[in-house]
Design a protein around this motif. Structure first.
Motif, mmCIF file in Angstrom:
data_model
loop_
_atom_site.group_PDB
_atom_site.id
_atom_site.type_symbol
_atom_site.label_atom_id
_atom_site.label_comp_id
_atom_site.label_asym_id
_atom_site.label_seq_id
_atom_site.Cartn_x
_atom_site.Cartn_y
_atom_site.Cartn_z
ATOM 1 N N GLY A 1 42.327 32.596 35.212
ATOM 2 C CA GLY A 1 42.069 31.699 36.743
ATOM 3 C C GLY A 1 40.937 32.555 37.562
ATOM 4 N N THR A 2 41.246 33.654 37.611
ATOM 5 C CA THR A 2 40.077 34.615 38.316
ATOM 6 C C THR A 2 38.691 34.508 37.461
ATOM 7 N N ALA A 3 38.619 34.570 36.167
ATOM 8 C CA ALA A 3 37.453 34.629 35.574
ATOM 9 C C ALA A 3 36.698 33.302 35.588
ATOM 10 N N LEU A 4 37.660 32.277 35.632
ATOM 11 C CA LEU A 4 37.119 30.769 35.693
ATOM 12 C C LEU A 4 36.390 30.654 37.258
ATOM 13 N N ALA A 5 37.245 31.036 38.202
ATOM 14 C CA ALA A 5 36.737 31.224 39.451
ATOM 15 C C ALA A 5 35.363 31.815 39.696
ATOM 16 N N LEU A 6 35.259 32.962 39.093
ATOM 17 C CA LEU A 6 34.185 33.780 38.978
ATOM 18 C C LEU A 6 32.903 33.039 38.408
ATOM 19 N N GLN A 7 33.188 32.023 37.585
ATOM 20 C CA GLN A 7 32.262 31.315 37.000
ATOM 21 C C GLN A 7 31.783 29.950 37.613
ATOM 22 N N GLY A 8 32.454 29.963 39.080
ATOM 23 C CA GLY A 8 32.172 29.044 40.045
ATOM 24 C C GLY A 8 32.910 27.538 39.898
ATOM 25 N N LYS B 1 36.600 25.424 40.267
ATOM 26 C CA LYS B 1 37.602 25.360 40.987
ATOM 27 C C LYS B 1 38.904 25.359 40.408
ATOM 28 N N VAL B 2 39.701 26.553 40.799
ATOM 29 C CA VAL B 2 40.826 26.612 39.976
ATOM 30 C C VAL B 2 42.116 26.583 40.918
ATOM 31 N N CYS B 3 43.110 25.970 40.120
ATOM 32 C CA CYS B 3 44.289 26.315 40.793
ATOM 33 C C CYS B 3 45.394 26.698 39.785
ATOM 34 N N LEU B 4 46.000 27.974 40.253
ATOM 35 C CA LEU B 4 47.061 28.755 39.452
ATOM 36 C C LEU B 4 48.368 28.193 39.899
ATOM 37 N N ASP C 1 36.154 32.448 48.408
ATOM 38 C CA ASP C 1 35.536 31.247 49.065
ATOM 39 C C ASP C 1 35.857 29.858 48.592
ATOM 40 N N GLY C 2 37.126 29.696 48.632
ATOM 41 C CA GLY C 2 37.838 28.263 48.406
ATOM 42 C C GLY C 2 37.689 27.851 46.911
ATOM 43 N N LEU C 3 37.596 28.670 45.959
ATOM 44 C CA LEU C 3 37.471 28.343 44.603
ATOM 45 C C LEU C 3 38.719 28.610 43.976
ATOM 46 N N LEU C 4 39.651 29.365 44.454
ATOM 47 C CA LEU C 4 40.852 29.661 43.592
ATOM 48 C C LEU C 4 41.906 29.768 44.710
ATOM 49 N N TYR C 5 43.108 28.674 44.208
ATOM 50 C CA TYR C 5 44.451 28.551 44.892
ATOM 51 C C TYR C 5 45.463 28.977 43.978
ATOM 52 N N LEU C 6 46.723 29.230 44.770
ATOM 53 C CA LEU C 6 47.754 29.528 44.063
ATOM 54 C C LEU C 6 49.066 28.769 44.358
ATOM 55 N N LEU C 7 49.743 27.991 43.649
ATOM 56 C CA LEU C 7 50.777 27.178 43.956
ATOM 57 C C LEU C 7 52.268 27.835 43.429
ATOM 58 N N PRO C 8 52.469 28.662 44.501
ATOM 59 C CA PRO C 8 53.633 29.582 43.885
ATOM 60 C C PRO C 8 55.126 29.207 43.586
ATOM 61 N N ALA C 9 55.881 29.606 42.602
ATOM 62 C CA ALA C 9 57.311 29.050 42.451
ATOM 63 C C ALA C 9 58.036 29.476 43.599
ATOM 64 N N ALA C 10 59.318 28.806 43.462
ATOM 65 C CA ALA C 10 60.356 29.122 44.388
ATOM 66 C C ALA C 10 61.032 30.305 44.058
ATOM 67 N N GLN C 11 61.806 30.930 44.695
ATOM 68 C CA GLN C 11 62.576 32.104 44.406
ATOM 69 C C GLN C 11 63.847 31.892 44.473
ATOM 70 N N THR C 12 64.159 30.804 45.492
ATOM 71 C CA THR C 12 65.636 30.821 45.832
ATOM 72 C C THR C 12 66.432 29.873 44.786
ATOM 73 N N VAL C 13 65.716 28.925 44.026
ATOM 74 C CA VAL C 13 66.701 27.927 43.434
ATOM 75 C C VAL C 13 66.171 28.445 41.813
ATOM 76 N N ASP C 14 66.412 27.584 40.639
ATOM 77 C CA ASP C 14 66.545 27.970 39.253
ATOM 78 C C ASP C 14 65.676 26.798 38.804
ATOM 79 N N LYS C 15 65.381 27.100 37.343
ATOM 80 C CA LYS C 15 64.304 26.174 36.856
ATOM 81 C C LYS C 15 65.124 24.697 36.823
ATOM 82 N N SER C 16 66.231 24.390 36.928
ATOM 83 C CA SER C 16 66.618 22.909 37.188
ATOM 84 C C SER C 16 66.220 22.374 38.170
#
Lengths: 226, 267
Positions: free
Chosen positions: B24-31, B33-36, B81-96
């Motif tokens: 993700g970082t390397a793609l953002a360095l290449q310019g 727009k990446v979302c992890l 500078d607005g190229l890399l974003y992260l959508l984090p996982a929840a910590q309080t629930v499980d995969k279901s």
């Protein structure tokens, strides 16, 4: 005009053959069979069983009808039904027979956790990776490397064989015999072009592919030719 | 319309999260727009590796349950500078807590706004894996030169090949220790690629710097002097369609280099 007989009795050197007409009704056939066999009483003194072959022609007999006819004949003194022959097969039976005699060609890699099962012979163009399984009702031929489990003759055919270009299985099964991989296989052993079969001592043997020509000549399906 | 790439492995601990963060970082360095997207719900740590943990307000489960809008949950990485974003996982629930359908819909929405969506898949082949794969267009399988990791990679590749909506997966061999490969104590690259028979998209040498950087919340790909960083940057460029030969594990050894070149030729 004399009515055509529905049941004809013929004597051969292998025993009696009963030719059953395939155009009359089943009930009529049963009645006449009963009558014919009751009339024939001259062999009363001979106590050994005479085997009888029933030829049903183009009549389809269900499993119950077969049992019924066998029972009917058995009640007549010393006769016992050996085989019942009919020219007619149900579609399911025909499909099953075809599937069992078919060589199924599959082009893929059987990976860990995958099971590939066919009812006839299997010709796999690819590898069987460790943890993968191939199962066949007949023989198994792997064009690539066999590194997983192979089970040939799974419906009870102990004549089935397994052959692979690179034979490094984790386990080999033929019918109900099992052959786990040796614990110490020297890395320099190539295991190229090898086959596995059950020998006369009911043990699975691994040999070079060419051994099959002698051991299983019936693998040849070519008819005619030179 | 962007492209969603899932990073998966089957086995745990082979470096999925580190690989996701660095690609993700390397793609953002290449310019680009990446979302992890971290789909390891209940055991998130992509945010820690990226150093974005303290800035999480909402998470993936909040988004699919409609408690917030996507853009509210996305954590922006200020280094890019607005190229890399992260959508984090929840910590309080499980995969279901999330279904495959919801993930598919979420990915469709993200693909409108981003060039690349990198999905960090949890270990295993259960619901978490199914969710991660549901919305992906491509897959990268990470393995290490160990028999157990290769076995699990094989299993995962088998499952991925059944996903009709995806392209054939690509392989990254991670944590290569050159001296062990040379002595035959580790599986060598030939053996791995021959066994798994999928295209190799990159190899990453085992590097202490990777662990150090992860612990500081700075992906190694940001450091241009590390070998692992160059490996990740090369992978990113290969994803972009450039043709770059594999990095030699040891510069001096010509034999190995030609061997690797042969590999690349095969690919």
């Amino acid at each position: 005009m004399k009515k055509r007989q529905n049941v004809t009795i013929k004597g051969t050197k292998d025993g009696l053959v009963l030719l059953l007409d395939d155009l009359c009704s089943y009930d009529e056939l049963k009645r006449e069979l009963d009558l014919k066999l009751s009339a024939n009483t001259r062999t009363e003194d001979e106590r050994h069983l005479i085997s009888v072959k029933l030829e049903a022609g183009n009549r389809y007999l269900t499993e119950e009808q077969r049992e019924e006819l066998k029972e009917l004949v058995r009640q007549k003194k010393n006769l016992v039904v050996d085989t019942i022959v009919s020219n007619v097969l149900t579609k399911e039976e025909a499909d099953r027979l075809r599937a069992e005699n078919e060589v199924v060609t599959v082009s893929k890699i059987v990976r860990s956790g995958q099971v590939l099962k066919v009812s006839g012979d299997l010709l796999l163009i690819g590898d069987v990776n460790p943890g993968g399984t191939v199962v066949a009702g007949g023989n198994i031929f792997v064009m690539g490397a066999l590194k997983g489990i192979a089970h040939a003759g799974c419906f009870g055919n102990n004549q089935a064989v397994i052959a692979a270009s690179n034979m490094r299985p984790s386990q080999i099964r033929i019918h109900d015999s099992l052959h786990p991989a040796q614990d110490f296989v020297p890395a320099e052993d190539k295991h190229e072009m090898e086959c596995a079969y059950i020998d006369e001592n009911r043990q699975i043997k691994i040999d070079r592919l060419q051994a099959l020509i002698k051991i299983r000549p019936n693998l040849t399906r070519l008819e005619g030719g030179h | 319309m962007g492209e969603a790439i899932v990073i998966t492995s089957g086995k745990g601990g082979v470096g999925k999260t580190t690989t996701s963060a660095n690609i993700g970082t390397a793609l953002a360095l290449q310019g680009k727009k990446v979302c992890l997207v971290d789909t390891d719900i209940g055991l998130r740590n992509l945010d820690v590796v990226m150093g974005l943990e303290n800035r999480i307000i909402y998470d993936l489960v909040d988004v699919v349950d409609g408690r917030c809008k996507i853009h509210q949950a996305l954590v922006k990485d200020k280094r890019f500078d607005g190229l890399l974003y992260l959508l984090p996982a929840a910590q309080t629930v499980d995969k279901s807590a999330v279904t495959s359908e919801q993930m598919k819909k979420l990915m469709e929405e993200l693909k409108q706004d981003y060039d690349y969506i990198i999905i960090d898949c949890p270990a295993g082949i259960e619901q978490g894996y199914k969710n991660a794969v549901a919305g992906a267009d491509k897959a990268i399988v990470v393995t290490t030169p160990e028999v157990s990791a290769v076995r699990d990679a094989d299993r995962i590749i088998g499952l991925l090949e059944k996903e009709k909506h995806m392209e054939p997966p690509k392989l990254i061999v991670n944590r290569i220790r050159n001296h062990m490969m040379k002595t035959g104590d580790m599986l060598d690259l030939d053996e791995i690629t021959e066994h798994l028979s999928i295209g190799l998209i990159g190899i990453v040498a085992d590097d202490d710097e990777v662990i150090r950087a992860s612990n500081h919340g700075e992906p190694i790909a940001l450091n241009p002097n590390s070998k692992a960083s160059i490996a990740y940057r090369n992978i990113a460029r290969r994803i972009l369609g450039e043709s770059i030969p594999l990095q030699p594990l040891e510069e001096a050894n010509k034999g190995m280099f030609s061997k690797l070149k042969k590999f690349f030729g095969v690919r």
